[in-house]
Write an enzyme that holds these catalytic residues in place. Structure first.
Site, PDB file in Angstrom:
ATOM      1  N   GLY A  21      35.890  44.806  39.844  1.00 41.12           N
ATOM      2  CA  GLY A  21      35.517  43.853  40.878  1.00 41.12           C
ATOM      3  C   GLY A  21      36.650  43.547  41.832  1.00 41.12           C
ATOM      4  N   MET A  22      37.901  43.771  41.385  1.00 44.18           N
ATOM      5  CA  MET A  22      39.056  43.436  42.207  1.00 44.18           C
ATOM      6  C   MET A  22      39.826  44.675  42.644  1.00 44.18           C
ATOM      7  SD  MET A  22      42.235  40.898  41.256  1.00 44.18           S
ATOM      8  CE  MET A  22      42.891  41.949  39.978  1.00 44.18           C
ATOM      9  N   LYS A  40      46.777  50.935  39.651  1.00 41.31           N
ATOM     10  CA  LYS A  40      45.729  49.965  39.975  1.00 41.31           C
ATOM     11  C   LYS A  40      45.909  49.560  41.431  1.00 41.31           C
ATOM     12  CE  LYS A  40      43.417  46.081  37.783  1.00 41.31           C
ATOM     13  NZ  LYS A  40      43.480  45.138  36.633  1.00 41.31           N
ATOM     14  N   ASP A 134      40.085  36.131  30.113  1.00 40.65           N
ATOM     15  CA  ASP A 134      39.015  37.118  30.308  1.00 40.65           C
ATOM     16  C   ASP A 134      39.071  38.171  29.207  1.00 40.65           C
ATOM     17  OD1 ASP A 134      36.804  38.236  31.504  1.00 40.65           O
ATOM     18  OD2 ASP A 134      37.949  39.411  32.963  1.00 40.65           O
TER      19      ASP A 134
END
Length: 674
Positions: A21-22, A40, A134
């Site tokens: 999502g990011m 990333k 998370d």
């Protein structure tokens, strides 16, 4: 980002690993340290979002503080052309979500081993006052050696940052969300413990405790509903192990484990026989608003209500009480003896009925309770014998699968699913995994590759690698010249020794004084020191004919093997007749033979092999040379052009021939100036 792009001049993108999502994650190769890494990269559509950038940077800051074997290590942080990126350790394997799906049911001991690794990683974060917030199976990676590593600290924060944790925005994955996070409360270390309890629940049952059509409905269940019992799904789960789940997922944070270490200690002994009779965990304060029946002890402790009584009411109550007592006393005495026997019969009849009912229930339970059996240990047995053993244990044989194994012989059972010793209902299906022997690897061609890089990769695969060093003028230092096992052969790494012949480059030579040496002496010196010679000629009244007048480079010069040394030979004293000569040059192109051409075949048709270089010998015939001696000798690795100098009497012709690896490939017996 496309494959082949080099980020920051160092990290070459290989392929995409996944999208989040990011950010998007790519497999890349670190060109400086020669290793695979994960990159990333913040998504394009979020690069102008300040909150996302802060979250991305927060992940970098959080992860760089944490150095522990079960946490994915962050190597580098940077920005290029507005692209925020993290460079992290590359874990070759899968995430825990996929691992559960592929390996369920997972043996309890294996579940505990994986959870202990996860707990160690979270403890390290908590020791640094960092809450992950998370935790979920998708953020836990499992490599091929069953090593667990936690990643994605994108919403992790320090405990001191209350402005980021105490918010009405719910962060984290809803299936693993603690009740306090579900209602927008502040996340604490106990919130991570709750998520860990849900992960343990999923590893034991193969599913999450709460499902729903919307994220809101799932969050409400975390806040309101009790966690379903794992023993209802799998009765074989020990109560002590279920208690770990129940205490970790208690609704009130105060009822959960006080810290990660307490949970780890409890989990470590969950399979111990000493805890076999452990009672089910019940939180000390479980008041969630439900209607409850108070015990008699609580009623006795309740205060007596205060009532005001008038004198008239007291006298009336006393009269009524006395009259009633006088009137009823004879009746009570008469009934006392009259009703005693019928009551006794009723009690006996009711007791007998209840007894028969209990006996019937017990008999029914014994008749209809499923019969259980254990999976026999058939590891190492032939498939036919393993089938018989399963049938004898009242189990059904399921799929027959193939797997590599270095411990179990080929065509023998390597393992069963479920594993041996597991208690199952009779007629349950059990799959057999049959060994195909040790894993074999197709060996690549490493000639020309860096020895250091090739040896590191092969040793990591289980090979035993040896090195033999030799000098080479054609292969750079550190590069592999030859390998002991042919490329393309399939071998077992743990049983294979590889020997590489590695170049140390050219050896240096300090030149001796070659003046006054004959041509033959000079050529022997050049051969002994792997040098190439080129000859020039001049008249000399001081140096005898055929001897060296001068050399270039001179005596004492340091040269490399394979370098060319130019020697000037004496023609003797100059006379009037010797001045009438023709001097000219002829250019000859010498083709390189890589071993596939027919030129290198002998009379029997056998090839000379796949040489990486050719030995060239050139013979000249003119006023200064004859075919009895070599004019020039050299080693070539590609097509090469040479210039041949001729000095012939006026009107006469010269000749030459070129020999490559012992075969004449070019010659001309009539070479003239024109």
């Amino acid at each position: 980002m496309r494959a082949g792009y080099t980020l920051n001049g160092r990290y070459r993108i290989v392929r995409a690993l996944g999208e989040g999502g990011m950010a998007n994650v790519y497999l890349a190769h670190d060109l400086i340290l020669d290793r695979d890494v994960s990159v990333k990269l913040l998504r394009l559509d979020l690069r102008d979002d300040p909150s996302t950038i802060r979250r991305f940077q927060r992940e970098a800051l959080a992860a760089t503080e944490l150095v522990q074997e079960n946490i994915v290590q962050v190597y580098d942080v940077g920005e290029e052309n507005g692209m925020q990126y993290l460079v992290m350790e590359y874990v070759e394997g899968t995430d825990l979500k996929a691992y559960i799906k592929d390996h369920f049911p997972i043996p309890y001991q294996e579940v505990i081993q994986i959870m202990e690794q996860i707990l160690r990683a979270v403890k390290t974060a908590h020791d640094h006052d960092i809450i992950h917030r998370d935790l979920k199976p998708q953020n836990i990676l499992i490599d091929h050696h069953q090593i667990a590593k936690i990643t994605d600290f994108g919403i992790a924060v320090a405990l001191s940052e209350h402005s980021l944790t105490q918010t009405n925005t719910v962060l984290g994955s809803v299936h693993y969300l603690s009740p306090e996070q579900a209602r927008g409360g502040m996340a604490t270390k106990q919130s991570d413990i709750y998520s860990l309890g849900i992960i343990l629940y999923e590893m034991l049952t193969g599913t999450v405790p709460f499902e729903g059509e919307t994220a809101v409905s799932i969050a409400l269940k975390h806040y309101q509903a009790e966690i379903p019992s794992v023993r209802d799904i799998d009765p074989r789960i020990p109560q002590a192990l279920e208690n770990v789940v129940l205490q970790a997922t208690a609704k009130r944070p105060a009822d959960r484990y006080s810290d990660i270490e307490s949970m780890a200690d409890d989990l470590k002994t969950a399979l111990s026989p000493t805890r076999a009779d452990e009672a089910r965990f019940i939180p000390e304060n479980n008041d969630n608003g439900e209607t409850k029946v108070l015990p008699i002890s609580a009623l006795k402790e309740m205060p007596i209500p205060h009532v005001v009584v008038t004198p008239e009411a007291a006298k009336a109550a006393a009269k009524g009480s006395d009259a009633s007592a006088t009137e009823n006393e004879p009746k009570k005495k008469r009934l006392k003896y009259k009703d005693r026997h019928p009551r006794r019969r009723k009690f006996m009849l009711a007791g007998g009925t209840i007894f028969l009912l209990i006996v019937g229930i017990l008999i029914g339970m014994a008749l209809f309770r499923p019969k259980m059996t254990n999976v026999p240990n058939v590891v190492g047995q032939q498939e036919s014998l393993a089938r018989q053993a399963l049938v004898s244990s009242h189990l059904k044989v399921g799929k027959i699968r193939k797997t590599t194994s270095s411990k179990v012989r080929i065509n023998r059972v390597a393992r069963t699913e479920p594993r041996s010793g597991t208690q199952l209902k009779e007629n349950t299906v059990v799959d057999l995994w049959v060994s195909t022997g040790p894993r074999r690897v197709k060996l690549a061609d490493y000639q020309g590759d860096s020895y250091a890089s090739a040896a590191a990769k092969l040793e990591a695969m289980g090979f035993t690698v040896h090195r033999e060093s030799v000098h080479s003028t054609s292969v750079p230092s550190g590069r592999i010249i030859q390998q002991s096992v042919a490329a393309g052969k399939r071998v077992v790494p743990s049983k294979t020794d590889l020997t590489f012949t590695v170049s140390t480059g050219s050896e240096t030579v300090t030149l001796a004084d070659l003046t006054n040496k004959t041509k033959a002496q000079a050529q022997r010196y050049a051969t002994d020191h792997n040098l190439n010679l080129a000859f020039r000629y001049a008249y000399s009244n001081d140096v005898a004919k055929g001897k060296v007048i001068r050399q270039s480079p001179g005596e004492g010069a340091v040269v490399q093997e394979g370098d060319e040394i130019t020697l000037t030979l004496s023609r003797g004293e100059q006379t009037d007749s010797s001045s009438v000569t023709d001097e000219f040059n002829v250019n000859v192109k010498i083709p390189f033979d890589d071993g596939d051409s027919d030129d290198t075949s002998d009379d029997s048709g056998a090839s000379s092999g796949t040489n990486k270089s050719n030995l060239i010998q050139i013979y000249l015939k003119d006023q200064d040379h004859s075919f009895s001696t070599i004019y020039k000798q050299m080693t070539i690795t590609a097509d090469t052009s040479v210039t041949l100098p001729f000095t012939v009497a006026s009107g006469k012709a010269g000749a030459y021939k070129v020999v490559r690896d012992g075969h004449v490939i070019a010659s001309d017996s009539h070479v003239t100036k024109n």
